[in-house]
Every structure is written in C-alpha cells, then in structure tokens.
Design an enzyme around this catalytic site. Structure first.
Site, short mmCIF file in Angstrom:
data_model
loop_
_atom_site.label_atom_id
_atom_site.label_comp_id
_atom_site.label_asym_id
_atom_site.label_seq_id
_atom_site.Cartn_x
_atom_site.Cartn_y
_atom_site.Cartn_z
N ASP A 49 -8.66 10.76 1.43
CA ASP A 49 -7.24 10.82 1.79
C ASP A 49 -7.14 10.50 3.27
OD1 ASP A 49 -4.77 11.84 0.05
OD2 ASP A 49 -4.35 12.34 2.15
N ASP A 77 -8.60 5.41 5.30
CA ASP A 77 -7.40 4.58 5.23
C ASP A 77 -7.83 3.25 4.62
OD1 ASP A 77 -5.29 2.85 5.66
OD2 ASP A 77 -4.94 3.47 7.74
N VAL A 78 -7.37 2.96 3.41
CA VAL A 78 -7.86 1.77 2.70
C VAL A 78 -7.39 0.46 3.32
CG1 VAL A 78 -8.14 2.97 0.51
CG2 VAL A 78 -5.96 1.83 1.01
N ASN A 104 -6.60 4.74 -6.46
CA ASN A 104 -5.28 5.35 -6.60
C ASN A 104 -4.38 5.12 -5.39
OD1 ASN A 104 -3.35 7.38 -7.86
ND2 ASN A 104 -3.84 8.43 -5.96
N TYR A 169 6.85 -3.35 -3.46
CA TYR A 169 5.98 -2.50 -4.30
C TYR A 169 5.67 -3.20 -5.63
CZ TYR A 169 4.35 1.75 -6.70
OH TYR A 169 3.61 2.68 -7.39
N LYS A 173 1.99 -4.27 -7.03
CA LYS A 173 1.45 -3.78 -8.29
C LYS A 173 1.18 -4.92 -9.28
CE LYS A 173 1.19 0.66 -7.49
NZ LYS A 173 -0.11 1.35 -7.41
N ALA A 202 6.09 9.09 -13.03
CA ALA A 202 5.40 10.37 -13.09
C ALA A 202 5.85 11.18 -11.87
CB ALA A 202 3.89 10.18 -13.08
#
Length: 261
Positions: A49, A77-78, A104, A169, A173, A202
């Site tokens: 995270d 941090d990706v 994720n 977004y 995706k 979700a």
C-alpha cells in the site's frame, strides 16, 4: 433488494500457495482478497500500500482475524518503477517465491472530459493501467522461470460500458482487459496464467469518498439484486481464478456483476 448472502467459509483453494496483493490495506477489494487468501489456506501473504499506518494496521488485522502468521507488508507506489521492482524482490524473498499476484491498485474519480486536465487523465492511467503493466512485467520473469504462477488483475465493467465522467477510469480499465488478454498469451508458453475480474459496483469506504451517495444509490439500484456487491463477493471470484480450479482459464475477463442486460 435481495439480502446479502452469508459469508462463504474457506475451502483450501490456495492451500500451500504464496500470495502478493497490491493496494491491500484499508477496507476495499484488496484487503478482502488478502483475508480470503489467508482463509483459503495460503502459506504466506504479502500486501502493499502507499500509506504506512494503514499498511501496518492491515497486517495486524489479517494476522488476528485469520491466524496466518506469515503476513508481510511493503510500501509501494505502482507508478514508481523502482518501488515496483523493490516490492517484487521483497516478496520473492519473504514468500520463497510468489505463486499468485493480484494486481488490485487503481485510481478513479469523477470528471467530465471537457474539464479534465492532462495531469488528471495521466495519473489515473498511470496507476490503474501502467501500474498493472509494471507489476506484471516485473513478476513474469520469476514465474516464467519456475514454469508456473497466476496473475489476477482487477478490471471493471466500465471497460465495456459507458458512464459519464468516467472516461479516464474506463479507458484505463479497458486497457487492463487488453493487457490481460495479450500478456496471457505470452505467459501461457511458460505455464503461467493471467486473468481478470470485472466488478460492477462493490461498496467500500474508498468508493464512498470518491463518489456521491446519490450516484452510488443509482448504480446499485440498476443491479439485478438491487444492491451493490460486497467486497468479499468480488474477492471470492479472484480466489477461484487464482486456484487450480481455473487451470484451463487464461486471458479471460470474468464479470462479477448482476446488472440487467
């Protein structure tokens, strides 16, 4: 609205496997996937995270709630290649090799195209799509050399469907879906599987902060069950894809959705 079903107990789907999950601290799909992985019998788990306090709290909570002692964490941090490489190296060492990677990490938000800056567009794409690419690129050489491994990506129905103020977004995706399909063909030659889940909605604390209550109610009402998914219902499908039950599935994007046609 139908009632939320009872929480499903673990069935040893990941018995003896090691699992690495990005962006898994907090109350979202990532943390639920980590909890489910432990409940499904994984031998060791590492989560990442970007928030130190939240990460430490998540590690302790996972240990306390699941009884799994081998739970590790590392800040990552990706969007930073050096941090991605450091995470993969740490996970390979701590877990004795990574059997399952769940990508994720992602970033959303609401903004009309005409009001969106290059910076806003690029940040969502960099974390959500390019971050998944960076993690996959760093992980594959290790899995391919072992001739086994599974990667599960978190996509979204917005990769297929339109929604106002979600162009960045949705584009990210959709890119995750394409990355999943193409990288899966390359990895299959080495016995490595890559699939993705595609949730509709979700509910969790991060989503509630990023979206208006009115919009979330509207989206939930469109679902066939008249409610949003529980985060663990999405995590359950991730566990299936990560398990040997999905041994002949690769390059697939599996909807976790109850939306009406």
């Amino acid at each position: 609205m139908t009632q939320v079903p009872q929480y499903v107990e673990g069935h040893g789907l990941l018995k003896g496997k090691s699992v690495l999950i990005t962006a898994a601290a907090g109350a979202g799909i990532g943390f639920s996937a980590a909890k489910r992985a432990a409940e499904e019998g994984c031998r060791a788990l590492m989560i990442s995270d970007i928030h130190p306090g939240r990460l430490e709290a998540a590690i302790e909570k996972l240990k306390a709630e699941t009884g799994l002692s081998q739970v590790y964490g590392q800040l990552c941090d990706v969007s930073d290649e050096e941090q991605v490489q450091s995470l993969i190296s740490a996970a390979e060492s701590a877990l004795g090799g990574v059997d399952v990677l769940i990508n994720n990490a992602g970033l959303g938000g609401q903004k009309a195209v005409v009001d969106m800056t290059d910076t806003e567009w690029s940040r969502v794409l960099d974390i959500t799509l390019t971050g998944t690419f960076r993690m996959t690129r760093a992980m594959l050489p290790h899995m391919q050399s072992r001739g086994r491994g599974v990667i599960v990506n978190n996509a979204s129905v917005l990769g297929w469907r339109a929604q106002k103020e979600q162009a960045h977004y949705a584009a990210a995706k959709a890119g995750v879906m394409a990355l999943t399909r193409c990288s899966a063909l390359e990895a299959a030659e080495y016995g490595v599987r890559i699939n993705a889940v595609s949730p509709s909605i979700a509910l969790h604390e991060f989503l509630k902060k990023a979206s208006s209550e009115e919009l979330l109610k509207q989206l939930s009402s469109k679902e066939a069950f008249g409610r949003a998914a529980e985060v663990w219902e999405v995590a359950n499908v991730m566990m299936f894809l990560a398990s040997d039950y999905a041994s002949y599935m690769t390059g697939e994007v599996v909807p976790v959705s109850s939306q009406r046609a």
